[in-house]
Design a protein around this motif. Sequence first.
Motif, PDB file in Angstrom:
ATOM      1  N   ILE A  23     -48.626  10.170   6.817  1.00 59.73           N
ATOM      2  CA  ILE A  23     -49.591  10.643   5.820  1.00 59.73           C
ATOM      3  C   ILE A  23     -48.994  10.455   4.436  1.00 59.73           C
ATOM      4  CG2 ILE A  23     -50.834  12.656   4.895  1.00 59.73           C
ATOM      5  CD1 ILE A  23     -50.921  13.749   7.738  1.00 59.73           C
ATOM      6  N   LEU A  24     -49.779   9.837   3.567  1.00 66.22           N
ATOM      7  CA  LEU A  24     -49.377   9.691   2.167  1.00 66.22           C
ATOM      8  C   LEU A  24     -50.264  10.582   1.314  1.00 66.22           C
ATOM      9  CD1 LEU A  24     -48.947   5.817   1.822  1.00 66.22           C
ATOM     10  CD2 LEU A  24     -47.179   7.538   2.267  1.00 66.22           C
ATOM     11  N   ALA A  57     -49.591  -1.991  -5.566  1.00 67.55           N
ATOM     12  CA  ALA A  57     -48.367  -1.640  -4.836  1.00 67.55           C
ATOM     13  C   ALA A  57     -47.472  -0.740  -5.688  1.00 67.55           C
ATOM     14  CB  ALA A  57     -47.616  -2.897  -4.419  1.00 67.55           C
ATOM     15  N   LYS A  58     -47.378  -1.039  -6.978  1.00 66.71           N
ATOM     16  CA  LYS A  58     -46.563  -0.197  -7.881  1.00 66.71           C
ATOM     17  C   LYS A  58     -47.176   1.200  -8.024  1.00 66.71           C
ATOM     18  CE  LYS A  58     -44.786  -4.127 -10.430  1.00 66.71           C
ATOM     19  NZ  LYS A  58     -44.860  -4.908 -11.667  1.00 66.71           N
ATOM     20  N   TYR A  59     -48.503   1.267  -8.067  1.00 58.71           N
ATOM     21  CA  TYR A  59     -49.169   2.573  -8.113  1.00 58.71           C
ATOM     22  C   TYR A  59     -48.921   3.353  -6.825  1.00 58.71           C
ATOM     23  CZ  TYR A  59     -51.958   2.274 -12.421  1.00 58.71           C
ATOM     24  OH  TYR A  59     -52.364   2.240 -13.721  1.00 58.71           O
ATOM     25  N   ILE A  60     -49.016   2.689  -5.673  1.00 56.18           N
ATOM     26  CA  ILE A  60     -48.768   3.376  -4.396  1.00 56.18           C
ATOM     27  C   ILE A  60     -47.354   3.945  -4.394  1.00 56.18           C
ATOM     28  CG2 ILE A  60     -48.539   3.066  -1.896  1.00 56.18           C
ATOM     29  CD1 ILE A  60     -50.756   0.828  -2.218  1.00 56.18           C
ATOM     30  N   GLU A  61     -46.403   3.132  -4.807  1.00 50.88           N
ATOM     31  CA  GLU A  61     -45.010   3.583  -4.884  1.00 50.88           C
ATOM     32  C   GLU A  61     -44.892   4.836  -5.750  1.00 50.88           C
ATOM     33  OE1 GLU A  61     -40.717   1.648  -6.185  1.00 50.88           O
ATOM     34  OE2 GLU A  61     -42.517   0.989  -7.257  1.00 50.88           O
ATOM     35  N   ARG A  62     -45.492   4.792  -6.913  1.00 50.21           N
ATOM     36  CA  ARG A  62     -45.355   5.883  -7.874  1.00 50.21           C
ATOM     37  C   ARG A  62     -46.178   7.113  -7.500  1.00 50.21           C
ATOM     38  NH1 ARG A  62     -45.587   5.033 -14.373  1.00 50.21           N
ATOM     39  NH2 ARG A  62     -43.961   3.561 -13.777  1.00 50.21           N
ATOM     40  N   LEU A  63     -47.454   6.908  -7.170  1.00 47.31           N
ATOM     41  CA  LEU A  63     -48.348   8.048  -6.946  1.00 47.31           C
ATOM     42  C   LEU A  63     -48.109   8.733  -5.604  1.00 47.31           C
ATOM     43  CD1 LEU A  63     -51.701   6.634  -8.379  1.00 47.31           C
ATOM     44  CD2 LEU A  63     -49.868   7.846  -9.579  1.00 47.31           C
ATOM     45  N   ALA A  64     -47.649   7.970  -4.602  1.00 38.36           N
ATOM     46  CA  ALA A  64     -47.355   8.564  -3.294  1.00 38.36           C
ATOM     47  C   ALA A  64     -45.875   8.925  -3.164  1.00 38.36           C
ATOM     48  CB  ALA A  64     -47.764   7.616  -2.170  1.00 38.36           C
ATOM     49  N   ASN A  65     -45.102   8.583  -4.189  1.00 32.38           N
ATOM     50  CA  ASN A  65     -43.670   8.903  -4.233  1.00 32.38           C
ATOM     51  C   ASN A  65     -42.920   8.352  -3.017  1.00 32.38           C
ATOM     52  OD1 ASN A  65     -41.341   9.951  -5.383  1.00 32.38           O
ATOM     53  ND2 ASN A  65     -41.544  11.892  -4.296  1.00 32.38           N
ATOM     54  N   ILE A  66     -43.135   7.057  -2.765  1.00 35.75           N
ATOM     55  CA  ILE A  66     -42.396   6.376  -1.700  1.00 35.75           C
ATOM     56  C   ILE A  66     -41.741   5.131  -2.309  1.00 35.75           C
ATOM     57  CG2 ILE A  66     -43.838   7.222   0.200  1.00 35.75           C
ATOM     58  CD1 ILE A  66     -45.222   4.441   0.218  1.00 35.75           C
ATOM     59  N   PRO A  67     -40.636   4.668  -1.739  1.00 38.91           N
ATOM     60  CA  PRO A  67     -39.996   3.464  -2.279  1.00 38.91           C
ATOM     61  C   PRO A  67     -40.824   2.213  -1.979  1.00 38.91           C
ATOM     62  CG  PRO A  67     -38.802   4.269  -0.351  1.00 38.91           C
ATOM     63  CD  PRO A  67     -39.878   5.269  -0.652  1.00 38.91           C
ATOM     64  N   ASN A  72     -43.882  -1.985   1.363  1.00 39.70           N
ATOM     65  CA  ASN A  72     -43.804  -3.289   2.028  1.00 39.70           C
ATOM     66  C   ASN A  72     -43.973  -3.191   3.540  1.00 39.70           C
ATOM     67  OD1 ASN A  72     -43.394  -4.538  -0.442  1.00 39.70           O
ATOM     68  ND2 ASN A  72     -41.171  -4.559  -0.242  1.00 39.70           N
ATOM     69  N   GLU A  73     -43.676  -2.036   4.128  1.00 42.24           N
ATOM     70  CA  GLU A  73     -43.832  -1.822   5.568  1.00 42.24           C
ATOM     71  C   GLU A  73     -45.267  -1.520   5.970  1.00 42.24           C
ATOM     72  OE1 GLU A  73     -41.372   1.055   7.602  1.00 42.24           O
ATOM     73  OE2 GLU A  73     -39.779   0.742   6.153  1.00 42.24           O
ATOM     74  N   MET A  74     -46.112  -1.152   5.017  1.00 39.47           N
ATOM     75  CA  MET A  74     -47.475  -0.740   5.349  1.00 39.47           C
ATOM     76  C   MET A  74     -48.250  -1.883   5.995  1.00 39.47           C
ATOM     77  SD  MET A  74     -48.411   1.484   1.935  1.00 39.47           S
ATOM     78  CE  MET A  74     -50.061   1.942   2.483  1.00 39.47           C
ATOM     79  N   SER A  77     -54.120  -3.313   6.657  1.00 41.24           N
ATOM     80  CA  SER A  77     -55.306  -2.450   6.551  1.00 41.24           C
ATOM     81  C   SER A  77     -54.983  -1.154   5.803  1.00 41.24           C
ATOM     82  CB  SER A  77     -55.903  -2.150   7.924  1.00 41.24           C
ATOM     83  OG  SER A  77     -54.972  -1.493   8.743  1.00 41.24           O
ATOM     84  N   ASP A  78     -53.810  -0.564   6.053  1.00 43.88           N
ATOM     85  CA  ASP A  78     -53.410   0.639   5.320  1.00 43.88           C
ATOM     86  C   ASP A  78     -53.205   0.330   3.843  1.00 43.88           C
ATOM     87  OD1 ASP A  78     -53.505   2.253   7.587  1.00 43.88           O
ATOM     88  OD2 ASP A  78     -51.345   2.094   7.970  1.00 43.88           O
ATOM     89  N   LEU A  79     -52.597  -0.809   3.561  1.00 39.97           N
ATOM     90  CA  LEU A  79     -52.379  -1.209   2.173  1.00 39.97           C
ATOM     91  C   LEU A  79     -53.714  -1.412   1.457  1.00 39.97           C
ATOM     92  CD1 LEU A  79     -50.215  -1.911   0.081  1.00 39.97           C
ATOM     93  CD2 LEU A  79     -50.289  -4.254   0.915  1.00 39.97           C
ATOM     94  N   ASN A  80     -54.678  -1.970   2.149  1.00 37.53           N
ATOM     95  CA  ASN A  80     -56.005  -2.178   1.571  1.00 37.53           C
ATOM     96  C   ASN A  80     -56.675  -0.842   1.233  1.00 37.53           C
ATOM     97  OD1 ASN A  80     -58.318  -3.841   0.839  1.00 37.53           O
ATOM     98  ND2 ASN A  80     -59.273  -3.034   2.697  1.00 37.53           N
ATOM     99  N   VAL A  81     -56.638   0.095   2.172  1.00 31.28           N
ATOM    100  CA  VAL A  81     -57.255   1.400   1.929  1.00 31.28           C
ATOM    101  C   VAL A  81     -56.530   2.117   0.784  1.00 31.28           C
ATOM    102  CG1 VAL A  81     -57.759   3.672   2.910  1.00 31.28           C
ATOM    103  CG2 VAL A  81     -58.140   1.626   4.265  1.00 31.28           C
ATOM    104  N   ALA A  82     -55.211   2.062   0.785  1.00 33.65           N
ATOM    105  CA  ALA A  82     -54.444   2.706  -0.289  1.00 33.65           C
ATOM    106  C   ALA A  82     -54.763   2.070  -1.642  1.00 33.65           C
ATOM    107  CB  ALA A  82     -52.942   2.612   0.007  1.00 33.65           C
ATOM    108  N   SER A  83     -54.929   0.762  -1.667  1.00 38.00           N
ATOM    109  CA  SER A  83     -55.267   0.067  -2.912  1.00 38.00           C
ATOM    110  C   SER A  83     -56.628   0.504  -3.442  1.00 38.00           C
ATOM    111  CB  SER A  83     -55.250  -1.452  -2.695  1.00 38.00           C
ATOM    112  OG  SER A  83     -53.959  -1.886  -2.351  1.00 38.00           O
ATOM    113  N   HIS A  84     -57.598   0.665  -2.545  1.00 37.03           N
ATOM    114  CA  HIS A  84     -58.916   1.145  -2.962  1.00 37.03           C
ATOM    115  C   HIS A  84     -58.846   2.593  -3.443  1.00 37.03           C
ATOM    116  CE1 HIS A  84     -60.484  -2.490  -1.073  1.00 37.03           C
ATOM    117  NE2 HIS A  84     -61.548  -2.284  -1.805  1.00 37.03           N
TER     118      HIS A  84
END
Length: 103
Positions: A23-24, A57-67, A72-74, A77-84
């Motif tokens: 969960i992010l 990807a930079k927003y996901i890193e920053r806003l979800a506080n993950i490296p 890069n492991e996502m 489909s998860d990356l797509n949903v997170a991007s939206h």
Amino acid sequence: MSEKNNTLTLSKAIQAHNEMVTILEFREPTGRDVRELGYPYQLNQDDSIKLLSGVTAKYIERLANIPMSSVNEMSPSDLNVASHLVAGFSTRSERRRINMPTL
């Protein structure tokens, strides 16, 4: 994979901060985030929207506080949903004001 508010349940676990994560939780971006990273999408002349994967990807890193290694492991489909989800932070209110298409 499900999206509720600012939380994303991943279809495939990733490793972040030495633990497996499914969960992010995303914080809302600030004006500073937008200034430093840019907008996560491009609005085209035909009013279509193109997500900018490098920026999201930079927003996901920053806003979800993950490296970034975790981003890069996502799964794609998860990356797509997170991007939206990320793009939605800046388009939700604008959509109503200027009749922008939904992502």
